[in-house]
Design a protein around this motif. Structure first.
Motif, PDB file in Angstrom:
ATOM      1  N   THR A 125       0.859  -1.188  -0.034  1.00 12.38           N
ATOM      2  CA  THR A 125       0.055  -0.083  -0.027  1.00 12.38           C
ATOM      3  C   THR A 125       0.738   1.233   0.048  1.00 12.38           C
ATOM      4  O   THR A 125       1.990   1.330   0.579  1.00 12.38           O
ATOM      5  CB  THR A 125      -1.074   0.036   1.210  1.00 12.38           C
ATOM      6  OG1 THR A 125      -0.113   0.162   2.578  1.00 12.38           O
ATOM      7  CG2 THR A 125      -1.592  -1.294   1.525  1.00 12.38           C
ATOM      8  N   SER A 172      -7.961   1.708  -2.459  1.00 17.72           N
ATOM      9  CA  SER A 172      -8.294   0.657  -3.563  1.00 17.72           C
ATOM     10  C   SER A 172      -8.163  -0.755  -3.161  1.00 17.72           C
ATOM     11  O   SER A 172      -8.776  -1.538  -3.593  1.00 17.72           O
ATOM     12  CB  SER A 172      -7.235   0.971  -4.776  1.00 17.72           C
ATOM     13  OG  SER A 172      -5.867   0.754  -4.358  1.00 17.72           O
ATOM     14  N   VAL A 173      -7.141  -1.144  -2.281  1.00 18.02           N
ATOM     15  CA  VAL A 173      -6.884  -2.587  -1.569  1.00 18.02           C
ATOM     16  C   VAL A 173      -8.055  -2.984  -0.936  1.00 18.02           C
ATOM     17  O   VAL A 173      -8.798  -3.918  -1.145  1.00 18.02           O
ATOM     18  CB  VAL A 173      -5.684  -2.441  -0.829  1.00 18.02           C
ATOM     19  CG1 VAL A 173      -5.731  -3.820  -0.149  1.00 18.02           C
ATOM     20  CG2 VAL A 173      -4.434  -2.340  -1.599  1.00 18.02           C
ATOM     21  N   GLN A 180     -11.234  -3.553  -3.230  1.00 13.81           N
ATOM     22  CA  GLN A 180     -11.207  -5.038  -3.712  1.00 13.81           C
ATOM     23  C   GLN A 180     -11.603  -6.044  -2.870  1.00 13.81           C
ATOM     24  O   GLN A 180     -12.430  -6.881  -3.260  1.00 13.81           O
ATOM     25  CB  GLN A 180      -9.570  -5.454  -4.013  1.00 13.81           C
ATOM     26  CG  GLN A 180      -9.089  -4.552  -5.128  1.00 13.81           C
ATOM     27  CD  GLN A 180      -7.570  -4.822  -5.194  1.00 13.81           C
ATOM     28  OE1 GLN A 180      -7.041  -6.247  -5.385  1.00 13.81           O
ATOM     29  NE2 GLN A 180      -6.601  -3.592  -5.570  1.00 13.81           N
ATOM     30  N   TYR A 181     -11.245  -5.989  -1.601  1.00 16.00           N
ATOM     31  CA  TYR A 181     -11.853  -6.954  -0.265  1.00 16.00           C
ATOM     32  C   TYR A 181     -13.265  -6.769  -0.236  1.00 16.00           C
ATOM     33  O   TYR A 181     -14.033  -7.932  -0.125  1.00 16.00           O
ATOM     34  CB  TYR A 181     -10.870  -6.781   0.734  1.00 16.00           C
ATOM     35  CG  TYR A 181      -9.576  -7.808   0.646  1.00 16.00           C
ATOM     36  CD1 TYR A 181      -9.584  -9.046   0.848  1.00 16.00           C
ATOM     37  CD2 TYR A 181      -8.449  -7.236   0.286  1.00 16.00           C
ATOM     38  CE1 TYR A 181      -8.481  -9.623   0.812  1.00 16.00           C
ATOM     39  CE2 TYR A 181      -7.390  -7.571   0.019  1.00 16.00           C
ATOM     40  CZ  TYR A 181      -7.232  -9.113   0.343  1.00 16.00           C
ATOM     41  OH  TYR A 181      -6.120  -9.608   0.366  1.00 16.00           O
ATOM     42  N   THR A 241      -1.062  -7.343  -5.048  1.00 19.38           N
ATOM     43  CA  THR A 241      -2.159  -6.548  -4.686  1.00 19.38           C
ATOM     44  C   THR A 241      -1.394  -5.228  -4.129  1.00 19.38           C
ATOM     45  O   THR A 241      -0.684  -5.041  -3.467  1.00 19.38           O
ATOM     46  CB  THR A 241      -2.734  -6.948  -3.228  1.00 19.38           C
ATOM     47  OG1 THR A 241      -3.569  -8.209  -3.690  1.00 19.38           O
ATOM     48  CG2 THR A 241      -3.828  -5.815  -2.930  1.00 19.38           C
ATOM     49  N   ILE A 242      -1.467  -4.321  -5.226  1.00 19.01           N
ATOM     50  CA  ILE A 242      -0.517  -2.931  -5.003  1.00 19.01           C
ATOM     51  C   ILE A 242      -1.500  -1.845  -5.512  1.00 19.01           C
ATOM     52  O   ILE A 242      -2.230  -1.902  -6.428  1.00 19.01           O
ATOM     53  CB  ILE A 242       0.540  -3.035  -5.895  1.00 19.01           C
ATOM     54  CG1 ILE A 242       1.519  -4.388  -5.900  1.00 19.01           C
ATOM     55  CG2 ILE A 242       1.361  -1.657  -6.041  1.00 19.01           C
ATOM     56  CD1 ILE A 242       2.692  -4.385  -6.729  1.00 19.01           C
ATOM     57  N   GLY A 243      -1.704  -0.962  -4.469  1.00 17.82           N
ATOM     58  CA  GLY A 243      -2.544   0.159  -4.756  1.00 17.82           C
ATOM     59  C   GLY A 243      -2.480   1.049  -3.522  1.00 17.82           C
ATOM     60  O   GLY A 243      -1.820   0.961  -2.381  1.00 17.82           O
TER      61      GLY A 243
END
Length: 361
Positions: A2, A43-44, A47-48, A37-39
């Motif tokens: 992150t 944004s992470v 996604q979840y 998972t990069i962001g």
């Protein structure tokens, strides 16, 4: 991984991919980089939430409310929670306390009849950053703030002591504004550490209960940083004395009116916060603060924990110094779940989001 901006996340992914391609032994790692998972934290989190929305009893078809849309909604909705009596009170309060702000374009102070909005929004921001329950905890915080006013007014006021301190402070700013760089231009940070120390030592020699209160303020990192960041041409007694005159105003003010102002601001923040939550539910919206809160909630779900344990080996946190309290809780929970290790990188000298609740200390 992150980081704090989408641009930084994109740059990290591109540079890492390029470096891996340059090392033949790392080609296999490069191939799976796209699955990493990069962001940003948001944004992470999104996604979840989209993957596990059913665990939150929330629709998976939500939309994310941008900061721009949120500000627009705030400006339009505040008028619905502020009564005519509140507006009248704030108008009179502004005149009684000479509440102003500095307009750089006009190079003068402007009467600020909307001063209360800034404090309402600051409270609302802290509600989310610290995961505060508005219906219960805000009343407690309002009482504590009023208690601070009671303690300030309980201190015997010595106007001569205060005026002397203001004069010393004004002289300090004047001397600082006359300092110049090698090119002859004014310097905003020209005084040496020794000169600053001499100033604060001299300031402390004037003592009384009220002076002690002021000295604590003068010694605060917030005050020192504020003075150092002022443009050199504004470091004069005419532009910067507000730092100390606030004590002079308090000492002569109507205590009941100050406490009334505090209670009204907290009440407006509580009412608006409740209406905003209802508005988002009715329109299937989540703002950036919601993404953090719901991600944190998901991290307590066994299904999500098992997923992270089985799929993520490392956690990397970039720009950690700007993390707010709820983000800190997210990183702590993730660190406990990843297979190998977590790495957090930050520099307190680069911290810029203290107003959002981050604490680089």
């Amino acid at each position: 991984l992150t980081t704090f901006t989408k641009a930084a996340a994109k740059e990290f992914r591109e540079k890492t991919f390029k470096r891996l391609l340059e090392a033949p032994a790392a080609l296999d790692v490069a191939k799976i980089l796209d699955t990493a998972t990069i962001g940003t934290v948001h944004s992470v989190a999104q996604q979840y939430i989209q993957r596990y929305w059913s665990l939150l009893y929330y629709s998976g078809q939500f939309n994310v409310m941008s900061d721009v849309d949120k500000k627009r909604y705030i400006n339009q909705s505040l008028k619905n929670v502020v009564s005519h009596a509140d507006l009248t009170f704030f108008y009179e309060f502004t005149k009684d306390f000479n509440v102003t702000y500095y307009d750089a374009a006009k190079d003068r102070n402007i009467v600020d009849y909307d001063f209360w909005k800034k404090y309402v929004l600051e409270i609302v921001s802290k509600i989310r950053a610290y995961n505060i329950k508005p219906t219960t905890q805000l009343k407690i915080f309002a009482q504590q703030s009023c208690g601070v006013v009671d303690r300030l007014f309980a201190v015997p006021f010595d106007q001569k002591v205060l005026e002397t301190k203001i004069k010393i402070y004004a002289d300090f700013l004047d001397s600082k504004s006359r300092e110049t760089k090698k090119d002859g231009k004014p310097s905003a940070n020209a005084l040496t550490n020794e000169a600053r120390l001499n100033f604060y030592t001299k300031f402390k020699k004037i003592s009384s209960p009220t002076a002690d209160e002021i000295t604590d303020f003068i010694d605060s990192d917030c005050f020192k940083a504020s003075v150092d960041k002022l443009p050199a041409e504004k470091q004069s007694k005419n532009d910067a004395l507000a730092y100390l005159k606030c004590f002079l105003v308090l000492a002569q003010a109507d205590k009941a009116k100050v406490k009334d102002c505090i209670e009204r601001i907290f009440s407006i923040a509580e009412t608006w916060s409740q209406q905003f939550e209802q508005y988002k539910r009715d329109n299937n919206l989540l703002d950036l603060d919601d993404l953090e809160a719901k991600f944190l909630e998901l991290l307590d779900k066994k299904e999500v924990q098992d997923d992270i344990r089985s799929s993520i080996k490392y956690l990397f946190v970039d720009e950690f110094q700007d993390s707010n309290p709820i983000q800190l809780e997210i990183f702590k929970k993730l660190s406990d779940l990843v297979q190998v290790k977590s790495y957090w990188v930050g520099d307190r000298k680069q911290a810029i989001y203290g107003f959002r609740g981050s604490d680089s200390s």
